[in-house]
Design a protein around this motif. Structure first.
Motif, PDB file in Angstrom:
ATOM      1  N   THR A  24       0.908  -1.250  -0.192  1.00 56.13           N
ATOM      2  CA  THR A  24      -0.015   0.038  -0.192  1.00 56.13           C
ATOM      3  C   THR A  24       0.906   1.373  -0.088  1.00 56.13           C
ATOM      4  N   SER A  25       0.553   2.254  -0.779  1.00 58.18           N
ATOM      5  CA  SER A  25       1.257   3.503  -0.853  1.00 58.18           C
ATOM      6  C   SER A  25       0.394   4.830  -0.763  1.00 58.18           C
ATOM      7  N   ILE A  26       0.899   5.589   0.088  1.00 60.19           N
ATOM      8  CA  ILE A  26       0.154   6.820   0.070  1.00 60.19           C
ATOM      9  C   ILE A  26       0.646   8.086  -1.001  1.00 60.19           C
ATOM     10  N   ASP A  27      -0.170   8.407  -1.799  1.00 58.52           N
ATOM     11  CA  ASP A  27       0.142   9.157  -2.897  1.00 58.52           C
ATOM     12  C   ASP A  27       0.005  10.660  -2.565  1.00 58.52           C
ATOM     13  N   ASP A  28       0.579  11.452  -3.449  1.00 56.48           N
ATOM     14  CA  ASP A  28       0.197  13.077  -3.390  1.00 56.48           C
ATOM     15  C   ASP A  28       0.650  13.394  -1.921  1.00 56.48           C
ATOM     16  N   TYR A  29       1.568  12.763  -1.261  1.00 54.87           N
ATOM     17  CA  TYR A  29       1.872  13.214   0.142  1.00 54.87           C
ATOM     18  C   TYR A  29       2.307  14.621   0.465  1.00 54.87           C
ATOM     19  N   GLY A  30       1.757  15.233   1.252  1.00 57.75           N
ATOM     20  CA  GLY A  30       2.035  16.555   1.671  1.00 57.75           C
ATOM     21  C   GLY A  30       1.020  17.590   1.312  1.00 57.75           C
ATOM     22  N   THR A  31      -0.100  17.283   0.339  1.00 61.11           N
ATOM     23  CA  THR A  31      -1.049  18.061  -0.034  1.00 61.11           C
ATOM     24  C   THR A  31      -2.365  18.022   0.801  1.00 61.11           C
ATOM     25  N   GLY A  32      -2.481  16.810   1.553  1.00 55.91           N
ATOM     26  CA  GLY A  32      -3.797  16.648   2.050  1.00 55.91           C
ATOM     27  C   GLY A  32      -3.840  16.702   3.659  1.00 55.91           C
ATOM     28  N   LEU A  64      11.987  20.460   3.427  1.00 58.62           N
ATOM     29  CA  LEU A  64      10.656  19.862   3.498  1.00 58.62           C
ATOM     30  C   LEU A  64      10.633  18.509   3.044  1.00 58.62           C
ATOM     31  N   VAL A  65      11.484  18.224   1.826  1.00 62.52           N
ATOM     32  CA  VAL A  65      11.366  16.871   1.442  1.00 62.52           C
ATOM     33  C   VAL A  65      12.405  16.126   2.363  1.00 62.52           C
ATOM     34  N   ALA A  66      13.344  16.711   2.728  1.00 66.44           N
ATOM     35  CA  ALA A  66      14.155  15.706   3.584  1.00 66.44           C
ATOM     36  C   ALA A  66      13.508  15.117   4.799  1.00 66.44           C
ATOM     37  N   SER A  67      13.014  16.070   5.457  1.00 66.38           N
ATOM     38  CA  SER A  67      12.461  15.764   6.835  1.00 66.38           C
ATOM     39  C   SER A  67      11.059  14.811   6.374  1.00 66.38           C
ATOM     40  N   THR A  68      10.481  14.997   5.437  1.00 68.28           N
ATOM     41  CA  THR A  68       9.314  14.106   5.029  1.00 68.28           C
ATOM     42  C   THR A  68       9.984  12.728   4.587  1.00 68.28           C
ATOM     43  N   ALA A  69      11.008  12.561   3.873  1.00 67.90           N
ATOM     44  CA  ALA A  69      11.761  11.438   3.888  1.00 67.90           C
ATOM     45  C   ALA A  69      12.115  10.642   5.180  1.00 67.90           C
TER      46      ALA A  69
END
Ligand code: C2E
Ligand code: MG
Ligand code: MG
Ligand code: MG
Length: 282
Positions: free
Chosen positions: A177-185, A219-224
């Motif tokens: 399972t994958s969560i897509d478009d993460y960060g927009t919701g 932002l991307v670094a901390s999300t990763a």
């Protein structure tokens, strides 16, 4: 004059709504026909590439509708129309069937290429969906771990409790399972922790500026890092140039997707990519 403007405005909105409705109805009729005949809607596949090794880690199935008179119509246009009706269930079923048959074909040719399918909010909330996935896996003989279900963060947050239950039942089948478009919701960390997930895909809106903008990169670094802390595989989508790819590699993203690496393409065109990048099936 104010009154005139108001009337004018009202007439405009009425006309606009009328046009919109009839256009949607026409599209819906055409979609119903397309689902009946079954040959106008096809799938393209976009590679998901291992950012460290360059190996093909899987593909994402993306629906393509070729309207007989209007030509290609993008999923962004027709999926919301389907989503407003129960036709979305037939559409999802056709997409899953096509994707699993393709995975079967690749397996028969000696390639393990996991295929990801996007599902809409309505499908995620359909309690019969996990059983239908199980049925299709049985019919096609594809192992569950060769399928991944992508749900958007928006869909999940629409009804998180039901989403958690559906995802849990899908994962019992071995399906990823994958969560897509993460960060927009706007999902909270609490939900991200509770969701039964294997993968997190960072939305293109955050990815596209990482090579030029420190804020985006941070932002991307901390999300990763958050994804990794939760044991998820982290994918960056929408990579359009080499500088962006390098920046994403540097902050530890696991997989990469985007036009710079490969565009979505017909299964027949994927043969060359497979020859270069795919590991051979055990
Ligand atoms: P998504 O799942 O986030 O898919 C990624 C979209 O970005 C795809 O658009 C893809 O063609 C595009 N893309 C890939 N790489 C790049 C890049 O480097 N730059 C840019 N600008 N775009 C890139 P597409 O195929 O038009 O699909 C749009 C959305 O429609 C998808 O977003 C997904 O949410 C939905 N969708 C597509 N196929 C299906 C389907 O079979 N079922 C459902 N429920 N939704 C689907
Ligand atoms: Mg997707
Ligand atoms: Mg996406
Ligand atoms: Mg997207």
């Amino acid at each position: 004059r104010a009154k005139q403007q108001r009337l004018g405005f009202r007439r405009f909105t009425t006309d606009h709504t009328g046009d919109d409705t009839s256009a949607r109805l026409t599209l819906l009729g055409d979609l119903r026909r397309a689902l009946d005949t079954g040959d106008e809607i096809t799938l393209h596949y976009q590679p998901k590439i291992d950012i460290g090794t360059g190996e093909l880690a899987g593909v994402e199935a993306l629906a393509r509708w070729h309207h007989p008179a209007k030509g290609p119509i993008s999923p962004g246009e027709f999926i919301p129309v389907l989503e407003a009706t129960t036709l979305i269930h037939r559409f999802t079923h056709q997409v899953l069937t096509q994707a699993l048959r393709q995975a079967r074909t690749w397996l028969d040719a000696g390639h393990r290429i996991p295929v990801a399918v996007n599902i809409s909010t309505r499908t995620l909330l359909d309690t019969a969906f996990p059983e239908r996935v199980a049925e299709l896996l049985r019919q096609t003989g594809v192992p569950g771990d060769q399928l991944c279900i992508e749900v958007t963060e928006h869909s999940v947050m629409n009804d998180p409790d039901t989403a958690i239950e559906t995802l849990r039942r899908i994962r019992v089948l071995g399906v990823k399972t994958s969560i897509d478009d993460y960060g927009t919701g706007y999902s909270s960390m609490t939900y991200l922790r509770l969701l039964p997930l294997d993968e997190l895909k960072i939305d293109r809106s955050f990815v596209k500026d990482v090579a030029t903008d420190h804020g985006s990169l941070a932002l991307v670094a901390s999300t990763a890092e958050l994804g990794h802390t939760l044991g998820l595989r982290v994918v960056a989508e929408g990579i359009e140039d080499a500088e962006t790819l390098d920046a994403l590699r540097a902050v530890g993203c696991d997989l990469a997707q985007g036009f710079h690496l490969a565009r979505p393409m017909a299964a027949s065109d994927l043969t060359a990519v497979i020859a270069r990048h795919a590991p051979v099936a055990a």
